[in-house]
Design a protein around this motif. Structure first.
Motif, PDB file in Angstrom:
ATOM      1  N   GLY A  58       0.796  -1.227   0.000  1.00  0.00           N
ATOM      2  CA  GLY A  58       0.000   0.000   0.000  1.00  0.00           C
ATOM      3  C   GLY A  58       0.823   1.269   0.000  1.00  0.00           C
ATOM      4  N   TRP A  59       1.904   1.303   0.770  1.00  0.00           N
ATOM      5  CA  TRP A  59       2.732   2.522   0.818  1.00  0.00           C
ATOM      6  C   TRP A  59       3.411   2.767  -0.532  1.00  0.00           C
ATOM      7  CZ3 TRP A  59       5.688   3.790   5.940  1.00  0.00           C
ATOM      8  CH2 TRP A  59       4.784   3.766   7.015  1.00  0.00           C
ATOM      9  N   THR A  60       3.928   1.700  -1.119  1.00  0.00           N
ATOM     10  CA  THR A  60       4.581   1.846  -2.419  1.00  0.00           C
ATOM     11  C   THR A  60       3.574   2.262  -3.487  1.00  0.00           C
ATOM     12  OG1 THR A  60       6.434   0.351  -1.982  1.00  0.00           O
ATOM     13  CG2 THR A  60       5.726   0.532  -4.261  1.00  0.00           C
ATOM     14  N   GLN A  61       2.354   1.749  -3.412  1.00  0.00           N
ATOM     15  CA  GLN A  61       1.307   2.166  -4.352  1.00  0.00           C
ATOM     16  C   GLN A  61       1.096   3.676  -4.307  1.00  0.00           C
ATOM     17  OE1 GLN A  61      -1.909  -0.709  -3.167  1.00  0.00           O
ATOM     18  NE2 GLN A  61      -2.276  -0.757  -5.369  1.00  0.00           N
ATOM     19  N   VAL A  62       1.019   4.231  -3.098  1.00  0.00           N
ATOM     20  CA  VAL A  62       0.809   5.674  -2.953  1.00  0.00           C
ATOM     21  C   VAL A  62       1.993   6.449  -3.511  1.00  0.00           C
ATOM     22  CG1 VAL A  62       0.565   7.551  -1.279  1.00  0.00           C
ATOM     23  CG2 VAL A  62      -0.766   5.455  -1.008  1.00  0.00           C
ATOM     24  N   ALA A  63       3.210   5.980  -3.224  1.00  0.00           N
ATOM     25  CA  ALA A  63       4.399   6.671  -3.729  1.00  0.00           C
ATOM     26  C   ALA A  63       4.386   6.716  -5.255  1.00  0.00           C
ATOM     27  CB  ALA A  63       5.659   5.976  -3.226  1.00  0.00           C
ATOM     28  N   ILE A  64       4.069   5.589  -5.887  1.00  0.00           N
ATOM     29  CA  ILE A  64       4.015   5.544  -7.348  1.00  0.00           C
ATOM     30  C   ILE A  64       2.903   6.445  -7.867  1.00  0.00           C
ATOM     31  CG2 ILE A  64       3.529   4.035  -9.325  1.00  0.00           C
ATOM     32  CD1 ILE A  64       4.865   1.765  -7.701  1.00  0.00           C
ATOM     33  N   GLU A  65       1.759   6.409  -7.205  1.00  0.00           N
ATOM     34  CA  GLU A  65       0.626   7.251  -7.595  1.00  0.00           C
ATOM     35  C   GLU A  65       0.994   8.732  -7.557  1.00  0.00           C
ATOM     36  OE1 GLU A  65      -3.739   6.459  -6.346  1.00  0.00           O
ATOM     37  OE2 GLU A  65      -2.929   7.828  -4.848  1.00  0.00           O
ATOM     38  N   ARG A  66       1.894   9.088  -6.642  1.00  0.00           N
ATOM     39  CA  ARG A  66       2.288  10.499  -6.497  1.00  0.00           C
ATOM     40  C   ARG A  66       3.520  10.866  -7.325  1.00  0.00           C
ATOM     41  NH1 ARG A  66       0.226  12.706  -0.640  1.00  0.00           N
ATOM     42  NH2 ARG A  66      -1.826  11.732  -0.822  1.00  0.00           N
ATOM     43  N   GLY A  67       3.938   9.962  -8.195  1.00  0.00           N
ATOM     44  CA  GLY A  67       4.977  10.315  -9.161  1.00  0.00           C
ATOM     45  C   GLY A  67       6.345   9.747  -8.911  1.00  0.00           C
ATOM     46  N   VAL A  68       6.517   8.960  -7.848  1.00  0.00           N
ATOM     47  CA  VAL A  68       7.825   8.357  -7.578  1.00  0.00           C
ATOM     48  C   VAL A  68       8.048   7.203  -8.548  1.00  0.00           C
ATOM     49  CG1 VAL A  68       9.232   7.118  -5.893  1.00  0.00           C
ATOM     50  CG2 VAL A  68       7.752   8.993  -5.142  1.00  0.00           C
ATOM     51  N   THR A  69       9.147   7.246  -9.276  1.00  0.00           N
ATOM     52  CA  THR A  69       9.475   6.175 -10.220  1.00  0.00           C
ATOM     53  C   THR A  69      10.716   5.401  -9.798  1.00  0.00           C
ATOM     54  OG1 THR A  69      10.738   7.728 -11.581  1.00  0.00           O
ATOM     55  CG2 THR A  69       8.427   7.380 -12.172  1.00  0.00           C
ATOM     56  N   ASN A  70      11.455   5.927  -8.825  1.00  0.00           N
ATOM     57  CA  ASN A  70      12.672   5.268  -8.357  1.00  0.00           C
ATOM     58  C   ASN A  70      12.440   4.815  -6.921  1.00  0.00           C
ATOM     59  OD1 ASN A  70      15.264   4.321  -8.060  1.00  0.00           O
ATOM     60  ND2 ASN A  70      16.234   6.142  -8.933  1.00  0.00           N
ATOM     61  N   ILE A  71      11.938   3.597  -6.754  1.00  0.00           N
ATOM     62  CA  ILE A  71      11.572   3.108  -5.431  1.00  0.00           C
ATOM     63  C   ILE A  71      11.934   1.628  -5.307  1.00  0.00           C
ATOM     64  CG2 ILE A  71       9.191   2.702  -6.200  1.00  0.00           C
ATOM     65  CD1 ILE A  71       8.331   3.340  -3.265  1.00  0.00           C
TER      66      ILE A  71
END
Length: 235
Positions: free
Chosen positions: A92-105
């Motif tokens: 869930g946390w990674t989903q939110v990060a990607i949704e907000r534009g993070v591509t390097n995770i």
């Protein structure tokens, strides 16, 4: 990893109420082979508004709303940021990060996690000495954010469980301090009830601001809080 029992795919997506799934409280069809505590947890999970909302919106867990609320304050999950997610299952946390534009995770967990492109997901014990270097290699540079939702399996003894939780937080904090960019952020799930002083002291030595925050998505009857350390001073 969380302090709650493993989530089981036993609940169908909501079909009534609003798009958040609000409607009449759901009843579990049978309690066969379940303990009373497991039955109570499942019933609470089915009727919890944030759990229903997560199912309706495609998030893997209600924890997505916790990190969403924290980031609404911090504004750190954004395009260009490098992020490490410790204890990412179910994602869930990674989903939110990607949704907000993070591509390097990069994320790591003991449990298997379904792919979440473009995130790199590692199934491994974070306390393994080889894990940290592998995460950094996959990330390709110093992270702006290290976030940890890690919690050990509980043994049922409150003080022992709490000490084990705090031990994991200290390991995560020491890792963050060793790899973060200056100005970086560390976020970790913790629990109220003492024994937080040592890790808070470590964080205050290395960050300009350290706070405890409790998102609205965290249940009111839970002792769960989040340690948020911002403004990493550098090594």
């Amino acid at each position: 990893m969380t302090e709650e029992p493993p989530r089981k795919r036993m609940v169908k997506p909501p079909t009534g109420g609003t798009e958040e799934g609000r409607g009449k409280p759901a009843r579990l069809k049978t309690a066969k082979m379940r303990t009373p505590s497991s039955q109570a947890w499942l019933s609470r999970q089915v009727n919890d508004p944030f759990s229903a909302k997560a199912r309706a919106h495609g998030y893997r867990s209600r924890a997505a709303y916790k990190v969403s609320e924290l980031d609404d304050k911090l504004k750190v999950l954004k395009p260009g940021a490098r992020v490490i997610d410790l204890g990412l299952a179910p994602g869930g946390w990674t989903q939110v990060a990607i949704e907000r534009g993070v591509t390097n995770i990069v994320g790591v967990d003991l449990l298997p996690v379904d792919p979440l492109p473009p995130a790199h997901i590692v199934q491994m014990d974070f306390t393994d000495p080889a894990c940290g270097p592998l995460l950094m290699q996959l990330l390709g540079g110093a992270p702006d954010v290290v976030m940890s939702d890690m919690a050990p399996n509980t043994v049922g003894h409150r003080r022992t469980d709490h000490l084990r939780i705090m031990g994991l937080i200290e390991i995560a904090a020491e890792f963050a301090i060793s790899v973060l960019k200056p100005g970086g952020v560390f976020i970790a799930k913790a629990f109220q009830g003492g024994e937080t002083a040592p890790v808070m002291a470590i964080l205050k030595q290395n960050f300009t601001d350290v706070r405890n925050l409790k998102p609205k998505a965290s249940r009111a009857d839970s002792s769960e809080v989040y340690l948020v350390a911002t403004g990493f001073k550098g090594r």
